[in-house]
Write a protein that holds these residues in place. Structure first.
Motif, PDB file in Angstrom:
ATOM      1  N   SER A 196       0.834  -1.211   0.000  1.00 51.26           N
ATOM      2  CA  SER A 196       0.000   0.000   0.000  1.00 51.26           C
ATOM      3  C   SER A 196       0.867   1.259   0.000  1.00 51.26           C
ATOM      4  CB  SER A 196      -0.944   0.003   1.211  1.00 51.26           C
ATOM      5  OG  SER A 196      -1.696  -1.193   1.213  1.00 51.26           O
ATOM      6  N   GLN A 197       1.999   1.185   0.705  1.00 46.69           N
ATOM      7  CA  GLN A 197       2.906   2.350   0.726  1.00 46.69           C
ATOM      8  C   GLN A 197       3.639   2.515  -0.598  1.00 46.69           C
ATOM      9  OE1 GLN A 197       5.436   1.893   4.149  1.00 46.69           O
ATOM     10  NE2 GLN A 197       3.954   2.883   5.511  1.00 46.69           N
ATOM     11  N   ALA A 198       3.922   1.365  -1.247  1.00 44.79           N
ATOM     12  CA  ALA A 198       4.725   1.422  -2.472  1.00 44.79           C
ATOM     13  C   ALA A 198       3.907   1.912  -3.680  1.00 44.79           C
ATOM     14  CB  ALA A 198       5.309   0.038  -2.768  1.00 44.79           C
ATOM     15  N   LEU A 199       2.604   1.667  -3.669  1.00 47.90           N
ATOM     16  CA  LEU A 199       1.781   1.993  -4.851  1.00 47.90           C
ATOM     17  C   LEU A 199       1.129   3.364  -4.719  1.00 47.90           C
ATOM     18  CD1 LEU A 199      -0.190  -1.285  -5.721  1.00 47.90           C
ATOM     19  CD2 LEU A 199       2.128  -0.625  -6.350  1.00 47.90           C
ATOM     20  N   SER A 200       0.910   4.012  -5.859  1.00 53.62           N
ATOM     21  CA  SER A 200       0.124   5.245  -5.790  1.00 53.62           C
ATOM     22  C   SER A 200      -1.351   4.958  -6.062  1.00 53.62           C
ATOM     23  CB  SER A 200       0.671   6.296  -6.755  1.00 53.62           C
ATOM     24  OG  SER A 200       0.771   5.746  -8.034  1.00 53.62           O
ATOM     25  N   VAL A 201      -1.669   3.771  -6.615  1.00 52.83           N
ATOM     26  CA  VAL A 201      -3.088   3.405  -6.748  1.00 52.83           C
ATOM     27  C   VAL A 201      -3.526   2.750  -5.436  1.00 52.83           C
ATOM     28  CG1 VAL A 201      -3.003   3.090  -9.252  1.00 52.83           C
ATOM     29  CG2 VAL A 201      -2.606   1.121  -7.765  1.00 52.83           C
ATOM     30  N   PRO A 202      -4.846   2.865  -5.111  1.00 57.44           N
ATOM     31  CA  PRO A 202      -5.294   2.333  -3.830  1.00 57.44           C
ATOM     32  C   PRO A 202      -5.306   0.803  -3.774  1.00 57.44           C
ATOM     33  CG  PRO A 202      -7.112   3.420  -4.986  1.00 57.44           C
ATOM     34  CD  PRO A 202      -5.892   3.619  -5.819  1.00 57.44           C
ATOM     35  N   THR A 203      -5.021   0.272  -2.564  1.00 61.53           N
ATOM     36  CA  THR A 203      -5.174  -1.162  -2.318  1.00 61.53           C
ATOM     37  C   THR A 203      -6.456  -1.356  -1.523  1.00 61.53           C
ATOM     38  OG1 THR A 203      -3.951  -0.996  -0.241  1.00 61.53           O
ATOM     39  CG2 THR A 203      -2.672  -1.537  -2.227  1.00 61.53           C
ATOM     40  N   ILE A 204      -7.146  -2.467  -1.815  1.00 61.38           N
ATOM     41  CA  ILE A 204      -8.386  -2.778  -1.099  1.00 61.38           C
ATOM     42  C   ILE A 204      -8.210  -4.195  -0.547  1.00 61.38           C
ATOM     43  CG2 ILE A 204     -10.898  -2.985  -1.312  1.00 61.38           C
ATOM     44  CD1 ILE A 204     -10.810  -1.007  -3.584  1.00 61.38           C
ATOM     45  N   GLY A 205      -8.242  -4.311   0.766  1.00 58.81           N
ATOM     46  CA  GLY A 205      -7.870  -5.576   1.399  1.00 58.81           C
ATOM     47  C   GLY A 205      -9.054  -6.438   1.781  1.00 58.81           C
ATOM     48  N   ILE A 206      -8.813  -7.746   1.760  1.00 62.74           N
ATOM     49  CA  ILE A 206      -9.752  -8.716   2.329  1.00 62.74           C
ATOM     50  C   ILE A 206      -8.864  -9.778   2.969  1.00 62.74           C
ATOM     51  CG2 ILE A 206     -10.068  -9.722  -0.031  1.00 62.74           C
ATOM     52  CD1 ILE A 206     -12.839 -10.760   1.062  1.00 62.74           C
ATOM     53  N   GLY A 207      -8.903  -9.853   4.289  1.00 65.84           N
ATOM     54  CA  GLY A 207      -7.979 -10.747   4.977  1.00 65.84           C
ATOM     55  C   GLY A 207      -6.550 -10.281   4.783  1.00 65.84           C
ATOM     56  N   ALA A 208      -6.344  -8.970   4.695  1.00 60.76           N
ATOM     57  CA  ALA A 208      -5.003  -8.420   4.464  1.00 60.76           C
ATOM     58  C   ALA A 208      -4.686  -7.326   5.483  1.00 60.76           C
ATOM     59  CB  ALA A 208      -4.900  -7.877   3.041  1.00 60.76           C
ATOM     60  N   GLY A 209      -5.425  -7.294   6.592  1.00 61.44           N
ATOM     61  CA  GLY A 209      -5.103  -6.390   7.696  1.00 61.44           C
ATOM     62  C   GLY A 209      -5.556  -4.958   7.480  1.00 61.44           C
ATOM     63  N   PRO A 210      -5.207  -4.098   8.443  1.00 64.09           N
ATOM     64  CA  PRO A 210      -5.796  -2.748   8.498  1.00 64.09           C
ATOM     65  C   PRO A 210      -5.070  -1.673   7.688  1.00 64.09           C
ATOM     66  CG  PRO A 210      -4.486  -3.156  10.468  1.00 64.09           C
ATOM     67  CD  PRO A 210      -4.384  -4.408   9.624  1.00 64.09           C
ATOM     68  N   PHE A 211      -3.936  -2.008   7.073  1.00 68.83           N
ATOM     69  CA  PHE A 211      -3.132  -0.929   6.462  1.00 68.83           C
ATOM     70  C   PHE A 211      -3.454  -0.673   4.987  1.00 68.83           C
ATOM     71  CE2 PHE A 211      -0.387  -3.053   9.698  1.00 68.83           C
ATOM     72  CZ  PHE A 211      -0.565  -2.100  10.682  1.00 68.83           C
ATOM     73  N   CYS A 212      -4.415  -1.407   4.444  1.00 74.06           N
ATOM     74  CA  CYS A 212      -4.798  -1.178   3.039  1.00 74.06           C
ATOM     75  C   CYS A 212      -5.555   0.150   2.949  1.00 74.06           C
ATOM     76  CB  CYS A 212      -5.690  -2.310   2.537  1.00 74.06           C
ATOM     77  SG  CYS A 212      -4.835  -3.887   2.505  1.00 74.06           S
ATOM     78  N   ASP A 213      -5.697   0.651   1.723  1.00 66.43           N
ATOM     79  CA  ASP A 213      -6.401   1.928   1.529  1.00 66.43           C
ATOM     80  C   ASP A 213      -7.915   1.755   1.600  1.00 66.43           C
ATOM     81  OD1 ASP A 213      -3.960   3.428   0.985  1.00 66.43           O
ATOM     82  OD2 ASP A 213      -3.857   2.182  -0.824  1.00 66.43           O
ATOM     83  N   GLY A 214      -8.377   0.523   1.566  1.00 69.13           N
ATOM     84  CA  GLY A 214      -9.804   0.257   1.681  1.00 69.13           C
ATOM     85  C   GLY A 214     -10.014  -1.189   2.083  1.00 69.13           C
ATOM     86  N   GLN A 215     -11.266  -1.554   2.293  1.00 65.17           N
ATOM     87  CA  GLN A 215     -11.593  -2.927   2.691  1.00 65.17           C
ATOM     88  C   GLN A 215     -12.777  -3.423   1.878  1.00 65.17           C
ATOM     89  OE1 GLN A 215      -9.952  -4.866   5.040  1.00 65.17           O
ATOM     90  NE2 GLN A 215      -8.487  -3.205   5.377  1.00 65.17           N
ATOM     91  N   VAL A 216     -12.772  -4.723   1.596  1.00 66.79           N
ATOM     92  CA  VAL A 216     -13.902  -5.364   0.919  1.00 66.79           C
ATOM     93  C   VAL A 216     -14.260  -6.637   1.678  1.00 66.79           C
ATOM     94  CG1 VAL A 216     -12.312  -6.510  -0.722  1.00 66.79           C
ATOM     95  CG2 VAL A 216     -14.743  -6.416  -1.253  1.00 66.79           C
ATOM     96  N   LEU A 217     -15.552  -6.943   1.724  1.00 65.88           N
ATOM     97  CA  LEU A 217     -16.008  -8.254   2.212  1.00 65.88           C
ATOM     98  C   LEU A 217     -17.082  -8.757   1.256  1.00 65.88           C
ATOM     99  CD1 LEU A 217     -16.362  -7.823   6.118  1.00 65.88           C
ATOM    100  CD2 LEU A 217     -14.686  -9.241   4.912  1.00 65.88           C
ATOM    101  N   VAL A 218     -17.275 -10.063   1.272  1.00 64.77           N
ATOM    102  CA  VAL A 218     -18.401 -10.652   0.543  1.00 64.77           C
ATOM    103  C   VAL A 218     -19.649 -10.375   1.396  1.00 64.77           C
ATOM    104  CG1 VAL A 218     -19.424 -12.852  -0.170  1.00 64.77           C
ATOM    105  CG2 VAL A 218     -16.998 -12.390  -0.630  1.00 64.77           C
ATOM    106  N   THR A 219     -20.635  -9.728   0.791  1.00 65.24           N
ATOM    107  CA  THR A 219     -21.810  -9.282   1.552  1.00 65.24           C
ATOM    108  C   THR A 219     -22.478 -10.433   2.303  1.00 65.24           C
ATOM    109  OG1 THR A 219     -22.132  -7.425   0.079  1.00 65.24           O
ATOM    110  CG2 THR A 219     -24.077  -8.178   1.255  1.00 65.24           C
ATOM    111  N   HIS A 220     -22.604 -11.577   1.649  1.00 64.45           N
ATOM    112  CA  HIS A 220     -23.257 -12.720   2.308  1.00 64.45           C
ATOM    113  C   HIS A 220     -22.488 -13.169   3.549  1.00 64.45           C
ATOM    114  CE1 HIS A 220     -25.520 -12.646  -1.351  1.00 64.45           C
ATOM    115  NE2 HIS A 220     -26.215 -13.733  -1.052  1.00 64.45           N
ATOM    116  N   ASP A 221     -21.170 -12.964   3.564  1.00 64.24           N
ATOM    117  CA  ASP A 221     -20.362 -13.309   4.746  1.00 64.24           C
ATOM    118  C   ASP A 221     -20.603 -12.308   5.864  1.00 64.24           C
ATOM    119  OD1 ASP A 221     -19.121 -15.486   3.537  1.00 64.24           O
ATOM    120  OD2 ASP A 221     -17.356 -14.336   2.903  1.00 64.24           O
TER     121      ASP A 221
END
Ligand code: KIV
Length: 278
Positions: A196-221
């Motif tokens: 996330s620090q290395a890229l200028s485009v945003p990262t969106i994490g799932i099971g990748a911890g709190p430091f991503c630029d955003g978060q995604v989950l499967v709605t049904h989960d």
């Protein structure tokens, strides 16, 4: 939160401002309306469709027709969020022509505003070709469900220094190829932080911890509608399956006892016309 339409440029600006990006999946119009009303930034028609809605054991059997069918339904329910649609397994790996034709179809006919595909340097050329054709691409690295058999199951990726280094190189190659955002799935939080620090485009994490630029989950989960799998990274915000079953049992019992339908759920005949009325 602005009510303006979210575009790929909005996501880039959000990263620059340090605002977290939110993304949830949807596969039908009612869920799409709910996700949009809730103010999520991105709606993903994920190929998790195959497991969550269609009952396949993995995402591998999902077809272009299935993705297109559900993308159209979701597109009818969205006015603000950015609509991203997954390219399913084998719709982009065989040739760039396939990738262009399939991604183009999702944008041209099915309401997609961007596509997502899995993989690193091996798909960078394909990403470049799509971007050159005006198709915004979201990347997906780490635990990539379409590589289920190659990974030997759903396992956390990039735990060793060597694998982490490979993932960083893949992420840099995807950024150079023109992705507008990158999903990071099932990797250590520290590796996601470095990407996330290395890229200028945003990262969106799932099971990748709190430091991503955003978060995604499967709605049904996150709604607790799908309870067969309980990975550590899923937070259940409600227990919808339990609520559904309780409501369905109540309906069953009330029909059996005659409590439903009551007069308030039943229609009357037309009132009789008064005598002498024209
Ligand atoms: O298919 C999907 O729902 C996904 C998300 C888990 C990111 O790819």
């Amino acid at each position: 939160m602005t009510r303006d339409k979210v575009t790929v440029r909005t996501l880039r600006r959000m990263k620059e401002r340090g605002e977290k990006i939110t993304m949830l999946t949807a596969y039908d119009v009612s869920t799409a309306r709910a996700v949009d009303d809730a103010g999520l930034d991105v709606v993903l028609v994920g190929d998790s469709l195959g497991m969550v809605v269609l009952g396949y054991p993995t995402t591998l059997p999902v077809t272009m027709d299935e993705m297109a069918h559900h993308a159209r339904a979701v597109a009818r329910g969205i006015s603000r969020a950015l609509l991203v649609v997954d390219l399913p397994f084998m719709s982009y790996q065989v040739s760039r022509e396939d990738a262009l034709r399939n991604a183009g179809r999702l944008l041209k006919e099915d309401g997609a505003e961007a596509v997502k595909l899995e993989g690193g340097r091996e798909v960078a050329g394909t990403v470049e070709a799509l971007v050159a054709a005006g198709i915004p691409v979201m990347g997906h690295l780490g635990l990539t469900p379409q590589a289920f058999h190659q990974m030997g199951g759903y396992r956390v990726q990039a735990r060793s220094a060597e694998e982490a280094d490979r993932l960083l190189k893949d992420a840099a190659a995807l950024e150079r190829a023109g992705i507008f955002a990158l999903v990071l799935e099932g990797i250590p939080a520290e590796v996601a932080r470095r990407v996330s620090q290395a890229l200028s485009v945003p990262t969106i994490g799932i099971g990748a911890g709190p430091f991503c630029d955003g978060q995604v989950l499967v709605t049904h989960d996150m709604l607790g509608l799908q309870t067969d799998l309980s990975p550590k990274f899923v937070k259940r915000y409600m227990h919808a399956r339990q609520l559904f079953v309780e409501a369905m049992r109540q309906f069953r019992d009330e029909v059996r006892s005659g409590a439903f339908p009551g007069p308030e759920h039943s229609y009357d005949l037309d009132p009789p016309t008064p005598q002498g009325a024209p």
